[in-house]
Design a protein around this motif. Structure first.
Motif, short mmCIF file in Angstrom:
data_model
loop_
_atom_site.label_atom_id
_atom_site.label_comp_id
_atom_site.label_asym_id
_atom_site.label_seq_id
_atom_site.Cartn_x
_atom_site.Cartn_y
_atom_site.Cartn_z
N THR A 268 65.75 25.58 47.31
CA THR A 268 65.73 26.94 48.15
C THR A 268 65.76 26.67 49.72
O THR A 268 66.52 27.30 50.50
CB THR A 268 64.44 27.62 47.85
OG1 THR A 268 64.28 27.85 46.66
CG2 THR A 268 64.30 29.09 48.63
N GLY A 269 65.17 25.60 50.39
CA GLY A 269 65.22 25.36 51.88
C GLY A 269 66.58 24.87 52.19
O GLY A 269 67.03 25.16 53.18
N ILE A 270 67.17 24.11 51.30
CA ILE A 270 68.53 23.84 51.69
C ILE A 270 69.42 24.72 51.53
O ILE A 270 70.38 24.97 52.61
CB ILE A 270 69.20 22.56 50.67
CG1 ILE A 270 68.24 21.40 50.87
CG2 ILE A 270 70.50 22.17 50.88
CD1 ILE A 270 68.53 20.16 49.82
N ALA A 271 69.55 25.66 50.58
CA ALA A 271 70.25 26.90 50.74
C ALA A 271 69.90 27.65 51.88
O ALA A 271 70.99 28.19 52.54
CB ALA A 271 69.89 27.67 49.34
N GLU A 272 68.86 27.87 52.34
CA GLU A 272 68.56 28.58 53.41
C GLU A 272 69.05 28.13 54.66
O GLU A 272 69.66 28.87 55.61
CB GLU A 272 66.98 28.95 53.60
CG GLU A 272 66.12 29.81 52.70
CD GLU A 272 64.60 29.99 53.01
OE1 GLU A 272 64.01 30.58 52.14
OE2 GLU A 272 64.36 29.71 53.94
N LEU A 273 69.00 26.74 54.81
CA LEU A 273 69.53 26.06 55.99
C LEU A 273 71.06 26.29 56.00
O LEU A 273 71.57 26.45 56.90
CB LEU A 273 69.08 24.57 55.73
CG LEU A 273 69.22 23.66 57.08
CD1 LEU A 273 68.41 24.21 58.09
CD2 LEU A 273 68.69 22.14 56.68
N GLU A 274 71.51 26.26 54.98
CA GLU A 274 72.91 26.50 54.73
C GLU A 274 73.51 27.85 55.11
O GLU A 274 74.58 27.95 55.90
CB GLU A 274 73.52 26.05 53.34
CG GLU A 274 73.81 24.69 53.35
CD GLU A 274 74.29 24.38 51.80
OE1 GLU A 274 73.99 24.75 50.79
OE2 GLU A 274 75.23 23.14 51.57
N THR A 275 72.76 28.63 54.80
CA THR A 275 73.05 30.14 55.07
C THR A 275 72.76 30.35 56.62
O THR A 275 73.70 30.94 57.28
CB THR A 275 72.17 31.20 54.48
OG1 THR A 275 72.17 30.84 53.10
CG2 THR A 275 72.55 32.64 54.71
N VAL A 276 71.82 29.62 57.19
CA VAL A 276 71.46 29.84 58.49
C VAL A 276 72.95 29.35 59.42
O VAL A 276 73.23 29.64 60.26
CB VAL A 276 70.33 29.33 58.95
CG1 VAL A 276 70.12 29.25 60.48
CG2 VAL A 276 69.04 30.27 58.22
N ILE A 277 72.87 28.10 59.10
CA ILE A 277 74.02 27.23 59.75
C ILE A 277 75.53 28.07 59.59
O ILE A 277 76.06 27.96 60.67
CB ILE A 277 74.20 25.80 59.20
CG1 ILE A 277 72.99 25.06 59.53
CG2 ILE A 277 75.48 25.11 59.60
CD1 ILE A 277 72.52 24.62 60.71
N ASN A 282 79.26 31.43 62.44
CA ASN A 282 80.13 32.57 62.61
C ASN A 282 79.95 33.39 63.79
O ASN A 282 80.57 34.02 64.21
CB ASN A 282 79.79 33.45 61.28
CG ASN A 282 80.43 32.99 60.10
OD1 ASN A 282 81.43 32.31 60.00
ND2 ASN A 282 79.91 33.24 58.93
N LEU A 283 78.71 33.00 64.51
CA LEU A 283 78.28 33.74 65.79
C LEU A 283 78.93 32.99 66.89
O LEU A 283 78.78 33.37 68.01
CB LEU A 283 76.88 33.83 65.88
CG LEU A 283 76.32 34.82 65.00
CD1 LEU A 283 74.53 34.63 64.83
CD2 LEU A 283 76.27 36.11 65.72
#
Lengths: 462, 462
Positions: A268-277, A282-283
């Motif tokens: 979960t942590g890695i998936a969250e980190l990937e989404t954030v990155i 994109n910003l």
């Protein structure tokens, strides 16, 4: 007049104040930070300096800090009076020591008047009775933003945070900076995956978080003292040293995950980190200003997901200049709802004083005045006042000198105050509706028609 | 999560807080006031919220107010600890109750680092334990300016004050206002000239000053109770009723002076008043917004010359919205020098809450966001983020919606928050590099090329 004898008029220890040029620098920094916050749609709030003590202590004293309680002092003519309602000891009150507990109270107080997700900023002073030492203040200004959702909050709010940090530190132009991003679940998930008991995970995270301060040898020692095996300690040290580009770190984490198919929290942590990155990219935030740093955790217990620290490249010893993260359990404490939030804080007072000390920032001049209209002949004062008003109407900060000393002395004063331009008008100039405009930096003086003065001043200031 | 039971999270009595729309209004007012102050060359300072108690009490408790002392509260794990150096009772500290005593201390603390005349502003909160009642706050924000000289200070600084007041109240656009100007020496000189003992002059001034609140009958009674003769009371009432244009009042005062050739204080007062009025006119302040009002004195003892009050025309019951004056003996008290000053104060918190109540001011929308980029299809999120950043780079405050509900629900949210424009992009628009721009006020939606979006938004916001 008679001097008020024996009064010690110095600032109380730990409560310093700035000279005007420093205060002007601080206001520039506040304005710049506020503009960025508002461009992202954050709205200002201000909670009172004073809260009920029970509110402030709902999550403890925040470490071992002293809280400043209020003690009403009656004036001499009311000493005999009973303590009045609302000023009695039954309502213990104290000064806020951070802006997060008050945010939780603010949301509870106005739950039905706010729209969620609620994105607020607060740039305000807080009070902590820390042990007085250099660079530590008992009153200091923090610049906080938080977005708080009801029940859930998109990870894209976490992704906005580095974009905001990058914009602020680019705008205030203090050199290269690095935003270090991690996720608490990556840490705790990894610790769990190498067999740590749940009770040992938080203490171990805190030890790892202190690595930069205490060094690897002490980290090892502390982890062993916590009861971890040699192998676990080695695994942790190897893990926190994973380095490289953002994509390389993510690739290593994903590779690790292949060997640990059951590590749900880590996954979960890695998936969250990937989404954030992905959101950060994109910003439009450049890979040059952020990285994944698996060694950062933020000391505070309440972070549960993304965490951030920011360092000035070449000035890492200053520590993190902007930190924060995602938390699940903090803001809802008074409401009893799940209200996840993500936010950051810039400790402005401390940051500014350290950047001045390090020579990275410089005080402003002691006055906002851009022009001084010199008092050459007091019979021309009506004209000096009129000319000053014309400049002000054009948005130019102007001082009219009422000094009766020589023009030379007045120019010296202007120079000492850092006023860049002086306007000099004698009888001849007045008759011709002209004036002398002296540039204090170059020493050059030109003749200008009074009706052209505001334009010429704006040109020279540009 | 579990609710923190039994905690009373409401604001302490007398320490209220604003909703975001009210806070945004307050910040607009602060920004406007600050701009005017800075255009006249006033420089910001900020003294700490906390001063030594002996400093705050150097001139008494300021009436019968309660001062809030600080009472260090140790965290549970340090209860056994002795009070540390600097946190002990030997250094009594309290929260500032005004900004004038701290100004005197600031000048004493930095005497050799400041240039005189020193023109500073401070927009800051102060704390007073007043009896809690409607419209009275225990923490409130004051906007103060003062110019302080060493040994002397030109009366033209007094003349600038009405120009500054006029600019502020014109800028914040709250209707017609009237700046009432008087001079304490005119009052005390007149009282002296009709034979009042010196000991009776200050009490009589205070009685006259209260006339608007208590009415003529009570003023008469109070003056008689003070030991004045019937004739003196009549003379005073006639005097304070002198009305007319500024020139008419000055003419009447000068005529009176002809009958009182020995009234030196009165003479000085009239001369000062004339100098100030001439300066005010030379600064271009219209006669429509100021007058001479011989009945105002300002209650505080420390004023010695020019005094000011400002009333909103048609809302006189609000009382004075901006007051101040000239003082000789206040600022130098810690230094032991003569440091005359002149200044004014706007009690912003109280003023704003009363202007909102009276319907003269309205809250802002709850967010600074001018645009919301709607989340129509989550696969287009990278484009939504990119479009949002482009708007922000153009200085437009933008929220990207991460809401997963329908476009209709998101538009409702934008409307509720008072966001004027929404950007809507579906697959077709994305492919054509276009977007829908919906004006939430008119309901009108137009198609815009994405690269033209920032321009079009700026046009619609103008």
């Amino acid at each position: 007049m008679a001097k008020a004898d024996k009064i010690n008029f110095s600032c109380p220890s730990g409560f310093p104040e700035f000279l005007p040029g420093e205060k002007r620098l601080e206001m520039y920094l506040i304005d710049t930070i506020r503009q960025v916050f508002e461009r992202y749609g954050f709205t200002p709030i201000e909670t009172p300096a004073v809260e009920r003590l029970e509110v402030l202590q709902a999550k403890g004293n925040q470490g071992d800090n002293i809280i400043y309680g209020l003690q009403p002092i009656l004036p001499p003519n009311r000493q005999a009076e009973k303590e009045q309602a609302g000023e009695s000891g039954s309502e213990e009150r104290a000064l806020k020591f951070d802006q997060t507990v008050p945010l939780a109270a603010y949301i509870a107080r106005h739950l039905n008047e706010l729209q969620f997700p609620f994105a607020r900023y607060q740039i305000d002073v807080v009070f902590r009775g820390e042990r007085a030492k250099a660079g530590r203040y008992r009153q200091f200004r923090q610049c906080d933003i938080d977005v708080v959702g009801r029940n859930k909050l998109s990870l894209l709010y976490d992704a906005q945070i580095p974009a905001i940090i990058a914009e602020i530190f680019t705008a205030i132009n203090i050199g290269d900076f690095l935003i270090r991003i991690n996720n608490r679940k990556v840490l705790s998930g990894f610790f769990e995956s190498i067999g740590l008991d749940e009770s040992k995970i938080m203490p171990s995270i805190r030890i790892v978080d202190a690595a930069e301060k205490i060094g690897e040898t002490k980290v090892k020692k502390a982890l062993l003292a916590e009861g971890l095996s040699d192998e676990q300690v080695e695994q942790i040290l190897t893990f926190t040293k994973i380095q490289g580009s953002v994509d390389e770190v993510l690739a290593q984490l994903n590779a690790m995950l292949e060997d640990k198919p059951d590590a749900q929290v880590l996954k979960t942590g890695i998936a969250e980190l990937e989404t954030v990155i992905t959101g950060v990219r994109n910003l439009g935030v450049s890979d040059r200003v952020f990285c994944i740093d698996l060694s950062i955790a933020r000391g505070l217990d309440y972070y549960t997901g993304t965490v951030y620290e920011t360092t000035l490249v070449g000035h890492e010893a200053l520590g993190s200049i902007c930190s924060g993260g995602r938390y699940e359990e903090l803001v809802g404490m008074f409401v009893g709802d799940k209200m996840p939030g993500v936010g950051i804080s810039i400790g402005l007072t401390r940051l500014m004083s350290r950047l001045i000390q390090a020579g990275i920032l410089e005080s402003f001049s002691s006055t906002p005045a851009q022009v001084m209209v010199v008092n050459m002949q007091s019979d021309l004062m009506p004209l000096y006042l009129e000319v000053s008003q014309k400049l002000r109407q054009a948005g130019i900060s102007t001082i009219t000198s009422f000094d009766e000393r020589s023009v030379g002395k007045q120019l010296q004063q202007a120079d000492k105050r850092g006023i860049p331009l002086c306007v000099i008008i004698g009888s001849e100039e007045a008759a011709a509706q002209k004036c002398g405009l002296k540039n204090m930096r170059t020493g050059e003086q030109i003749a200008v028609n009074i009706e052209q003065l505001a334009n010429e001043v704006s040109k020279q200031l540009a």
